[in-house]
Write a protein that holds these residues in place. Structure first.
Motif, PDB file in Angstrom:
ATOM      1  N   VAL A  16     -12.548 -11.779  37.059  1.00  0.00           N
ATOM      2  CA  VAL A  16     -13.579 -10.787  37.378  1.00  0.00           C
ATOM      3  C   VAL A  16     -12.952  -9.400  37.549  1.00  0.00           C
ATOM      4  O   VAL A  16     -13.505  -8.390  37.093  1.00  0.00           O
ATOM      5  CB  VAL A  16     -14.349 -11.205  38.640  1.00  0.00           C
ATOM      6  CG1 VAL A  16     -15.270 -10.085  39.117  1.00  0.00           C
ATOM      7  CG2 VAL A  16     -15.160 -12.467  38.369  1.00  0.00           C
ATOM      8  N   VAL A  17     -11.784  -9.337  38.204  1.00  0.00           N
ATOM      9  CA  VAL A  17     -11.096  -8.053  38.352  1.00  0.00           C
ATOM     10  C   VAL A  17     -10.727  -7.496  36.984  1.00  0.00           C
ATOM     11  O   VAL A  17     -10.891  -6.291  36.714  1.00  0.00           O
ATOM     12  CB  VAL A  17      -9.844  -8.210  39.239  1.00  0.00           C
ATOM     13  CG1 VAL A  17      -9.003  -6.942  39.213  1.00  0.00           C
ATOM     14  CG2 VAL A  17     -10.249  -8.536  40.674  1.00  0.00           C
ATOM     15  N   SER A  18     -10.240  -8.354  36.098  1.00  0.00           N
ATOM     16  CA  SER A  18      -9.906  -7.899  34.744  1.00  0.00           C
ATOM     17  C   SER A  18     -11.146  -7.418  34.009  1.00  0.00           C
ATOM     18  O   SER A  18     -11.093  -6.431  33.266  1.00  0.00           O
ATOM     19  CB  SER A  18      -9.241  -9.035  33.966  1.00  0.00           C
ATOM     20  OG  SER A  18      -7.992  -9.370  34.546  1.00  0.00           O
ATOM     21  N   ALA A  19     -12.265  -8.113  34.211  1.00  0.00           N
ATOM     22  CA  ALA A  19     -13.515  -7.675  33.588  1.00  0.00           C
ATOM     23  C   ALA A  19     -13.893  -6.273  34.068  1.00  0.00           C
ATOM     24  O   ALA A  19     -14.353  -5.439  33.281  1.00  0.00           O
ATOM     25  CB  ALA A  19     -14.626  -8.668  33.898  1.00  0.00           C
ATOM     26  N   ALA A  20     -13.691  -6.018  35.363  1.00  0.00           N
ATOM     27  CA  ALA A  20     -13.973  -4.674  35.887  1.00  0.00           C
ATOM     28  C   ALA A  20     -13.075  -3.632  35.228  1.00  0.00           C
ATOM     29  O   ALA A  20     -13.507  -2.509  34.936  1.00  0.00           O
ATOM     30  CB  ALA A  20     -13.779  -4.661  37.397  1.00  0.00           C
ATOM     31  N   GLY A  21     -11.814  -3.990  34.978  1.00  0.00           N
ATOM     32  CA  GLY A  21     -10.920  -3.072  34.283  1.00  0.00           C
ATOM     33  C   GLY A  21     -11.375  -2.779  32.869  1.00  0.00           C
ATOM     34  O   GLY A  21     -11.316  -1.629  32.409  1.00  0.00           O
ATOM     35  N   VAL A  44      -6.959  -4.132  34.751  1.00  0.00           N
ATOM     36  CA  VAL A  44      -6.907  -5.338  33.919  1.00  0.00           C
ATOM     37  C   VAL A  44      -5.657  -6.147  34.242  1.00  0.00           C
ATOM     38  O   VAL A  44      -5.710  -7.376  34.435  1.00  0.00           O
ATOM     39  CB  VAL A  44      -6.933  -4.966  32.426  1.00  0.00           C
ATOM     40  CG1 VAL A  44      -6.655  -6.194  31.565  1.00  0.00           C
ATOM     41  CG2 VAL A  44      -8.282  -4.370  32.056  1.00  0.00           C
ATOM     42  N   SER A  45      -4.514  -5.488  34.321  1.00  0.00           N
ATOM     43  CA  SER A  45      -3.256  -6.185  34.612  1.00  0.00           C
ATOM     44  C   SER A  45      -3.236  -6.754  36.020  1.00  0.00           C
ATOM     45  O   SER A  45      -2.677  -7.837  36.247  1.00  0.00           O
ATOM     46  CB  SER A  45      -2.076  -5.224  34.421  1.00  0.00           C
ATOM     47  OG  SER A  45      -2.029  -4.727  33.101  1.00  0.00           O
ATOM     48  N   ALA A  46      -3.853  -6.045  36.973  1.00  0.00           N
ATOM     49  CA  ALA A  46      -3.893  -6.541  38.348  1.00  0.00           C
ATOM     50  C   ALA A  46      -4.669  -7.846  38.443  1.00  0.00           C
ATOM     51  O   ALA A  46      -4.366  -8.698  39.286  1.00  0.00           O
ATOM     52  CB  ALA A  46      -4.516  -5.486  39.267  1.00  0.00           C
ATOM     53  N   GLY A  47      -5.669  -8.010  37.607  1.00  0.00           N
ATOM     54  CA  GLY A  47      -6.410  -9.267  37.611  1.00  0.00           C
ATOM     55  C   GLY A  47      -5.701 -10.368  36.858  1.00  0.00           C
ATOM     56  O   GLY A  47      -5.712 -11.533  37.277  1.00  0.00           O
TER      57      GLY A  47
END
Length: 199
Positions: A16-21, A44-47
């Protein structure tokens, strides 16, 4: 990490975090500076980072001790194959959107040969504009940049949707739970040797 939070929750949250990126990347405009692009890539990388580390640990940890090396090799090779496949597919999406936008985006006054080359990709467009006078070159380059940005935005949106779909799938399948085979191998309390009993 999985002892505090279920593995499915950690992996799903990373997706989901990557999707936000990717949503941030989809909002990039041709006039934006590099900060917007870098910020989206960082999110994106953080997710993906913690998620990939946990997924690798799960793959290696679920394999028998004698097959741990093979499991580690598979977990290392699979992302590389998937990454190459993703680059090929998403790169094709960018190219398709770019050429569709440039089909009607070439300004008037551009020679047919130059227009045909500019419709191929942004790099070619940036090279051929040097052959044109400034009043024609600037609109052509602006149109090419806008077309490429449209492809990049579409690719980012597709990536965001895929991340959300995979996150839902992961949360439904719940990876990290004991399989029936693993449960069968797990010793029960009755079968464990008693601390008071002797050999």
């Amino acid at each position: 990490a999985s002892s505090t939070y279920p593995a499915a929750v950690v992996i799903g949250a990373g997706l989901v975090v990557s999707a936000a990126g990717y949503v941030l990347l989809a909002a990039v405009a041709p006039s934006d500076d590099l900060v917007h692009l870098v910020l989206g890539a960082i999110v994106v990388s953080a997710g993906l980072g913690p998620m990939m580390a946990l997924a690798t640990d799960m793959v290696v940890g679920s394999a028998p001790v004698g097959r741990a090396g093979a499991a580690a090799a598979i977990s290392s090779t699979a992302p590389q194959i998937g990454g190459a496949f993703g680059v090929a597919v998403l790169g094709s999406v960018i190219t398709a959107v770019y050429r569709h936008a440039m089909a009607a985006g070439v300004p008037a006054g551009v020679p047919d040969g130059v227009a045909h080359a500019a419709r191929d990709n942004l790099g070619t467009a940036a090279a051929v504009v040097r052959q044109l006078p400034s009043p024609v070159a600037e609109p052509l380059l602006t149109a090419a940049r806008a077309a490429f940005t449209s492809g990049f935005q579409m690719t980012s949106l597709v990536s965001a949707v895929l991340m959300v779909l995979v996150a839902v799938l992961v949360l439904r399948l719940r990876p990290g739970r004991l399989t029936p085979q693993a449960t069968a191998r797990r010793p029960s309390r009755r079968s464990r040797p008693s601390a008071r009993g002797g050999a």
